[in-house]
Scaffold this motif. Structure first.
Motif, mmCIF file in Angstrom:
data_model
loop_
_atom_site.group_PDB
_atom_site.id
_atom_site.type_symbol
_atom_site.label_atom_id
_atom_site.label_comp_id
_atom_site.label_asym_id
_atom_site.label_seq_id
_atom_site.Cartn_x
_atom_site.Cartn_y
_atom_site.Cartn_z
ATOM 1 N N LYS A 146 -20.949 59.054 -39.048
ATOM 2 C CA LYS A 146 -20.101 57.654 -38.529
ATOM 3 C C LYS A 146 -20.823 56.619 -37.581
ATOM 4 N N ALA A 147 -19.968 55.541 -37.240
ATOM 5 C CA ALA A 147 -20.801 54.816 -36.396
ATOM 6 C C ALA A 147 -20.702 55.430 -34.916
ATOM 7 N N PRO A 148 -21.602 55.483 -34.085
ATOM 8 C CA PRO A 148 -20.646 55.759 -32.603
ATOM 9 C C PRO A 148 -20.467 55.187 -32.351
ATOM 10 N N GLU A 149 -18.986 55.786 -31.178
ATOM 11 C CA GLU A 149 -17.989 54.855 -30.376
ATOM 12 C C GLU A 149 -18.714 54.899 -28.938
ATOM 13 N N ARG A 150 -19.899 55.579 -28.284
ATOM 14 C CA ARG A 150 -19.647 55.560 -27.066
ATOM 15 C C ARG A 150 -21.611 55.898 -27.162
ATOM 16 N N ALA A 151 -21.936 54.478 -27.399
ATOM 17 C CA ALA A 151 -23.935 54.498 -27.149
ATOM 18 C C ALA A 151 -23.656 54.432 -25.553
ATOM 19 N N VAL A 152 -25.558 54.928 -25.098
ATOM 20 C CA VAL A 152 -26.284 54.295 -23.480
ATOM 21 C C VAL A 152 -27.489 54.622 -24.796
ATOM 22 N N THR A 153 -27.344 52.736 -24.095
ATOM 23 C CA THR A 153 -29.510 52.519 -23.951
ATOM 24 C C THR A 153 -30.593 52.643 -23.346
ATOM 25 N N LEU A 154 -31.364 52.409 -23.192
ATOM 26 C CA LEU A 154 -32.536 53.260 -22.139
ATOM 27 C C LEU A 154 -33.103 52.070 -22.665
ATOM 28 N N ASN A 155 -33.753 50.813 -21.525
ATOM 29 C CA ASN A 155 -34.562 50.048 -22.134
ATOM 30 C C ASN A 155 -33.687 48.149 -22.139
ATOM 31 N N GLN A 156 -34.484 47.539 -21.871
ATOM 32 C CA GLN A 156 -33.831 46.296 -22.028
ATOM 33 C C GLN A 156 -33.914 45.461 -23.196
ATOM 34 N N HIS A 157 -34.661 46.046 -23.923
ATOM 35 C CA HIS A 157 -35.134 45.305 -25.661
ATOM 36 C C HIS A 157 -34.085 45.712 -26.498
ATOM 37 N N VAL A 158 -33.648 46.940 -26.108
ATOM 38 C CA VAL A 158 -32.857 47.521 -27.101
ATOM 39 C C VAL A 158 -31.134 47.383 -26.437
ATOM 40 N N THR A 159 -31.222 47.233 -25.377
ATOM 41 C CA THR A 159 -30.137 46.951 -24.816
ATOM 42 C C THR A 159 -29.839 45.288 -25.267
ATOM 43 N N GLU A 160 -31.013 44.693 -25.352
ATOM 44 C CA GLU A 160 -30.690 43.650 -25.582
ATOM 45 C C GLU A 160 -29.965 43.479 -27.064
ATOM 46 N N ILE A 161 -30.536 44.554 -28.408
ATOM 47 C CA ILE A 161 -30.398 44.138 -29.307
ATOM 48 C C ILE A 161 -29.156 44.394 -29.481
ATOM 49 N N MET A 162 -28.122 45.323 -29.268
ATOM 50 C CA MET A 162 -27.031 45.930 -29.093
ATOM 51 C C MET A 162 -26.471 45.377 -29.020
ATOM 52 N N LEU A 163 -26.844 43.817 -28.088
ATOM 53 C CA LEU A 163 -25.980 43.777 -26.921
ATOM 54 C C LEU A 163 -25.567 41.738 -28.206
ATOM 55 N N LEU A 187 -26.065 42.200 -31.355
ATOM 56 C CA LEU A 187 -25.198 42.540 -32.281
ATOM 57 C C LEU A 187 -23.739 42.355 -32.193
ATOM 58 N N GLY A 188 -23.243 42.177 -31.119
ATOM 59 C CA GLY A 188 -22.120 42.685 -30.796
ATOM 60 C C GLY A 188 -21.683 43.643 -30.965
ATOM 61 N N LEU A 189 -22.209 44.786 -30.005
ATOM 62 C CA LEU A 189 -21.581 46.298 -30.083
ATOM 63 C C LEU A 189 -21.473 46.655 -28.508
ATOM 64 N N ALA A 190 -21.418 45.455 -27.416
ATOM 65 C CA ALA A 190 -20.758 46.022 -26.050
ATOM 66 C C ALA A 190 -19.886 46.500 -26.210
ATOM 67 N N ASP A 191 -18.924 46.158 -27.265
ATOM 68 C CA ASP A 191 -17.767 47.558 -26.881
ATOM 69 C C ASP A 191 -17.693 48.869 -27.284
ATOM 70 N N LYS A 192 -18.953 49.079 -28.124
ATOM 71 C CA LYS A 192 -18.779 50.665 -28.390
ATOM 72 C C LYS A 192 -20.137 51.580 -27.413
ATOM 73 N N MET A 193 -20.453 50.560 -25.736
ATOM 74 C CA MET A 193 -21.112 51.055 -25.235
ATOM 75 C C MET A 193 -20.706 51.724 -23.996
ATOM 76 N N VAL A 194 -21.065 52.526 -23.793
ATOM 77 C CA VAL A 194 -20.786 53.299 -22.322
ATOM 78 C C VAL A 194 -21.707 53.455 -21.640
ATOM 79 N N GLY A 195 -22.985 52.490 -21.240
ATOM 80 C CA GLY A 195 -23.929 53.028 -20.285
ATOM 81 C C GLY A 195 -24.865 52.195 -20.780
ATOM 82 N N THR A 196 -25.924 52.381 -19.919
ATOM 83 C CA THR A 196 -27.253 51.783 -20.422
ATOM 84 C C THR A 196 -28.242 51.722 -18.720
ATOM 85 N N PRO A 235 -20.905 49.593 -18.082
ATOM 86 C CA PRO A 235 -21.973 50.166 -16.752
ATOM 87 C C PRO A 235 -23.071 50.881 -17.085
ATOM 88 N N VAL A 236 -24.118 50.355 -15.713
ATOM 89 C CA VAL A 236 -25.354 50.232 -15.609
ATOM 90 C C VAL A 236 -24.885 52.063 -15.016
#
Length: 338
Positions: free
Chosen positions: A66-83, A85-94, A113-114
């Motif tokens: 299923k689609a992840p609900e609590r994602a953590v991104t490591l490294n800026q360029h993938v963080t920006e991809i998530m953002l 795509l409008g997925l900030a509400d699916k992120m619990v850390g970066t 959260p950082v």
């Protein structure tokens, strides 16, 4: 046209025209094809949950039930991809910024959260209770990172490693493939296609101004190093330089980054130098170092003071490709952008 051949090979961009840059994102070539469509909804009917998505990521078969609900991104360029795509509400850390987040993404970024300035410890990661970890570089899943993808899988955490950041000679098509895969994993394919088409359109505007280049300018990428310079070899920057109408003088070295000699830099006689703005030394310090280095005094790039500064975030395999291309093209051919 030489500058576009390698970068747009997967989408058939042999001739730089707006029509070819605006092909559907579904035309991007990728070996990581999922097995299921996104969930669909009909008016007056309950939402139908999507089937599992399975793809091979850097040699590891991964299924996302299923689609992840609590994602953590490591490294800026993938963080920006998530953002993007409008997925900030699916992120619990970066974690791990190279510089500043894109201004248009900052409001959403500030909601996430950082966890750490660099890679978080395994304990910090687990405290965020993620169900998905997305890393930009292999090091994110290395010994100094949060653990391997296999280890995360054992404790029920899905993961994804940016393929375009982990392969030889990546092109923009490979970046598009990663964006497509994240869209599929999170069941936001339409948003991914919209983002890809927007990037293509913006890049096309720059390419149209460059026009035909009969003799590409020779470019040296300076990352760091005084006794021995570190430079971009056969990596993503080579593709960006090529479409901007240049040629990386060290594109014959078959690895991403390489240490070379100043003597060889002089022998290859670059017309332009790109300074990667990253590390302990500022771009201005690097510029002054190059301009005052006696061995380089007679190369065209120094004699004509043709130096371009490119932030590392723009040189990474993410949503900043149009920004990077515009910086490079304006630096290589300023008269075409007046």
């Amino acid at each position: 046209m030489m500058m576009a051949h390698k970068l747009f090979k997967g989408l058939g961009f042999g001739v730089m025209t707006a029509a070819m840059l605006l092909v559907s994102a579904c035309g991007s070539s990728t070996s990581t094809q999922p097995t299921a469509p996104a969930k669909t909804e009909q008016a007056g009917a309950p939402a139908v949950e999507s089937k599992p998505v399975t793809l091979v990521n850097n040699g590891i078969e991964m299924t996302y039930p299923k689609a992840p609900e609590r994602a953590v991104t490591l490294n800026q360029h993938v963080t920006e991809i998530m953002l993007a795509l409008g997925l900030a509400d699916k992120m619990v850390g970066t974690a791990y910024l190279d510089d500043q987040i894109l201004p248009e993404l900052k409001a959403d970024y500030d909601k996430v959260p950082v966890l750490s300035d660099k890679y978080p410890t395994k304990e910090v990661l687990m405290a965020a209770n993620p169900d998905f970890v997305y890393a930009g570089w292999k090091s994110g899943f290395g010994e100094k990172g949060v653990g391997s993808m296999q280890d995360l899988e054992k404790v029920g955490i899905k993961s994804y490693l940016q393929t375009s950041s982990s392969m030889p000679g990546p092109t923009i098509d490979d970046v598009f493939a990663d964006i497509t895969n994240i869209g599929r994993i999170f069941r936001v394919e339409d948003k991914a296609n919209e983002l890809i088409n927007k990037m293509k359109s913006e890049m096309d505007q720059t390419i149209s101004k460059i026009g035909k280049v009969d003799k590409p300018l020779h470019v040296f990428v300076y990352d760091n190093g005084e006794d021995q310079p570190s430079t971009a070899a056969n990596n993503y920057m080579t593709s960006l330089i090529e479409i901007a109408g240049g040629k990386n003088i060290f594109d014959d070295i078959q690895k991403g980054w390489a240490d070379v000699s100043w003597e060889e830099v002089v022998n290859r006689n670059p017309d332009v130098i790109i300074i990667v703005d990253f590390g302990d030394r500022t771009a201005e310090q690097k510029r002054n170092f190059l301009l005052t280095k006696k061995e380089l005094a007679d190369i065209p790039a120094i004699k004509n003071q043709r130096l371009i500064v490119l932030p590392l975030s723009a040189a990474s395999e993410g949503v900043r490709a149009p920004i990077a291309l515009k910086i490079l093209a304006e630096g290589l051919y300023p008269d075409k952008f007046k």
